[in-house]
Design a protein around this motif. Structure first.
Motif, PDB file in Angstrom:
ATOM      1  N   TYR A 234      57.870  34.716  58.329  1.00 51.75           N
ATOM      2  CA  TYR A 234      57.598  36.280  57.217  1.00 51.75           C
ATOM      3  C   TYR A 234      58.054  35.768  56.449  1.00 51.75           C
ATOM      4  CZ  TYR A 234      55.680  40.791  56.449  1.00 51.75           C
ATOM      5  OH  TYR A 234      54.888  41.671  55.083  1.00 51.75           O
ATOM      6  N   ARG A 239      53.041  36.787  56.565  1.00 46.29           N
ATOM      7  CA  ARG A 239      52.675  37.153  57.439  1.00 46.29           C
ATOM      8  C   ARG A 239      53.283  36.406  58.434  1.00 46.29           C
ATOM      9  NH1 ARG A 239      47.672  34.300  59.060  1.00 46.29           N
ATOM     10  NH2 ARG A 239      47.291  32.513  58.439  1.00 46.29           N
ATOM     11  N   CYS A 240      52.408  36.926  59.894  1.00 53.18           N
ATOM     12  CA  CYS A 240      52.969  36.367  60.851  1.00 53.18           C
ATOM     13  C   CYS A 240      52.383  36.396  62.776  1.00 53.18           C
ATOM     14  CB  CYS A 240      54.532  36.133  61.442  1.00 53.18           C
ATOM     15  SG  CYS A 240      54.972  35.313  62.981  1.00 53.18           S
TER      16      CYS A 240
END
Lengths: 406, 406
Positions: A234, A239-240
């Motif tokens: 992240y 994001r992930c």
């Protein structure tokens, strides 16, 4: 000179979780059996051996090829399937039913439990009951957990679904950033969860595309390390996307969902939580939401989806899988036609650059009841699959929809 | 004689939940804008208006058509999307940013919130700030809840996903019978949940194929009637597949998941339960498992899946949807080119047997912030869609994979 085959009827059934191509195997076997003279009738069992012992049968001897071909293209088990795991007593009733219906060859499409049913039925018929019955197992499982096989019919299509689902979902996650956890089928083997990694593609974006983390049942799962893994991704990408096998467990083999739910009063409420199909995903998402601190202290958008049953019978099969599922069944009938008295079929792969599969006859006892896991060379660290896995998996799934970024 | 357009830059953004064809709209608009002389630069906002006010922009003026076409075929929002719902103060900052970047035309692809953003920005720029800015809304939403439209870009592809998912899952349910509940997106409008009914096909099996029951947010949900509905189907077919909108609610408008969870201690644990994406499905499945009595007293196999994000951006769009999403965006640019100062686009349908769509210019205030629900003639009783709905929906989704039974 062709061997003399026992004259009588053939019976065929489907077992376990459906796949997108299990009807290719059914139709491949039926069409091949229709050409064998000593086979009088071809009987289909409704819902596997359950239908055989309960006289729920269907005559496939004269089903026209055109109708069968339409069935072959239909996902899920057209005869109906069964979750029964017959013990010797149940298998004795199966043999009794075979005698009643003058069945001399028994074909069972399924995973390692089904091959074990074949093995026990074969043994009881030919040794204890002195009834000549030839038993063949036709491999099928999206879990890809049959020993001696490079891969199993059903797996490539389910792997194709994962690749497409993670590709679309990773684009979604890039569009509205956050942490996204997707739970994938496969309680004991991580092949299907690993297939999600195909969604990265092989272009210049492969290091940025999801899934960024892959958790397999073969690798003990540590909830703390899970947090720091996600935090690291992240911090780099904002994001992930995470692929998690439904079968992840603690080092001592307990399902993760139970350990994450420890803070709940399990007597009063555990039942609701743990029986729920979304429970693992929801528990992991909740764990991240509560415990992961990100820079700037802003609140993290975390969500989990559990792909559910559609991942095993999505109506867009891998073309290779459709061909191989049929070929494996025809191969089993050929084993019978050339005089084998029992056996199973394994798909192997020729070494070399271009993908080339071969079929091989194996003993029922070689495969029955055994579980194959991800080999060590397919696993990278504690949270990914290796390049060797990608090279192994990619040819199986067919062409994926191409994508482009701005 | 062509109108004189304000010279300056054009800006475009994507907003709200992604769809499989939202990039068709983006690319349709960009290609059309590239041909307009008075437009100097075409600027893309990263993550909607969020990117505009935060100077996260990308120049699309000279992006080659070939690359844009590859982007058009990629699902989800290529510029990134945003969940921001700008208030007047936020909209004033948007206008300020437009002035800063010499933006004279503003195109925003999204649902009813996005059309409302367009409306407010338009009003602030042209009345309060005396800044000439032409604002156009390009419709997009899988929920199909924009007023004045027959349907919205994004919906047909999401409806196609539902039809394919329920078709595959119904075959799965026929193969291993039980009660299967699938939760579908669409908090306020039932169009997408209704699209599941296309999975029944139009052959002779349509009365036996799932979904057997369809629960829409427009119809108050009664947990007791839900049980008797399922019991009746189960008694007839030995199985039951159910489509449930995530937005089902009590007659007084409370979400069903809260009423089903009443027996839980919500202070201590409610958070985990209710925040979970699988919560509604798990609660309904648990409700059926505990309370539905079937003949013979045997235990019922009940399971729920929640399709999640993949239903909005699955990489197999409806061909009609891909065409219309592009056409709607080109139409908005044409409105600008012929001198309109603001507006949105509605897709309407010509009466007649063959499917034929038309585009129509509408006012921003006609669509902004309003929600369309399923009309009464699309709803059948309390647990199904009508034949009129099926006739309306079927042409939108494209050809579905054919299936056949034994």
């Amino acid at each position: 000179m062709p061997p003399s085959l026992p004259k009588g009827n053939a019976i065929i059934g489907q077992s376990g979780g459906p796949t997108a191509v299990i009807n290719q195997s059914l139709v491949g076997a039926v069409l091949a059996l229709q050409e064998l003279k000593p086979v009088r009738k071809i009987i289909g069992m409704r819902h596997g051996v359950n239908g055989l012992v309960a006289d729920q049968l269907v005559d496939l001897s004269r089903t026209p090829a055109k109708h069968l071909e339409a069935v072959a293209r239909t996902p899920s088990a057209a005869l109906g399937s069964s979750r029964d795991k017959p013990d010797p007593e149940y298998c004795a009733r199966i043999v009794e039913a075979c005698r009643k219906y003058d069945v001399r060859s028994f074909f069972y499409i399924g995973g390692n439990d089904s091959s074990d049913t074949c093995r026990i039925v074969n043994e009881i018929a030919n040794t204890r009951e002195n009834y000549e019955l030839r038993c063949f197992h036709i491999p099928k499982t999206i879990d890809n957990d049959l020993v001696l096989s490079d891969h199993t019919p059903g797996f490539p299509s389910a792997a194709r679904f994962q690749a497409m689902a993670f590709e679309a979902d990773s684009l979604d996650n890039a569009s509205l950033p956050g942490v996204k956890i997707n739970i994938v089928m496969g309680r004991h083997a991580g092949f299907l969860t690993g297939a999600a990694a195909l969604a990265r593609g092989d272009g210049r974006d492969r290091d940025r595309n999801g899934p960024h983390l892959v958790y397999l049942p073969e690798v003990p799962f540590d909830p703390e390390r899970f947090l720091s893994d996600i935090g690291r991704i992240y911090a780099r990408l904002g994001r992930c996307q995470v692929a998690v096998s439904e079968g992840i467990q603690t080092p001592d083999g307990r399902p993760i969902v139970t350990t994450l739910m420890q803070h709940l009063d399990r007597d009063a409420h555990g039942n609701v939580q743990l029986s729920g199909v979304g429970a693992l995903g929801d528990a992991l998402a909740d764990h991240v939401r509560r415990n992961l601190k990100v820079a700037g202290g802003k609140s993290l958008r975390v969500r989990a989806d559990t792909f559910g049953y559609i991942q095993r019978a999505w109506p867009d099969p891998s073309p290779i899988d459709a061909r191989e599922a049929r070929a494996a069944a025809k191969f089993a009938v050929r084993m019978f036609a050339k005089g084998d008295t029992s056996g199973s079929v394994a798909i192997t792969r020729r070494k070399g650059r271009a993908y080339k599969a071969e079929l091989r006859a194996i003993e029922l006892s070689d495969v029955a009841g055994k579980t194959r896991h991800m080999p060590a060379e397919f696993i990278a660290g504690h949270n990914d699959v290796s390049d060797a896995f990608i090279r192994w998996c990619r040819p199986l799934v067919g062409k994926l929809p191409p994508t482009a970024r701005l």
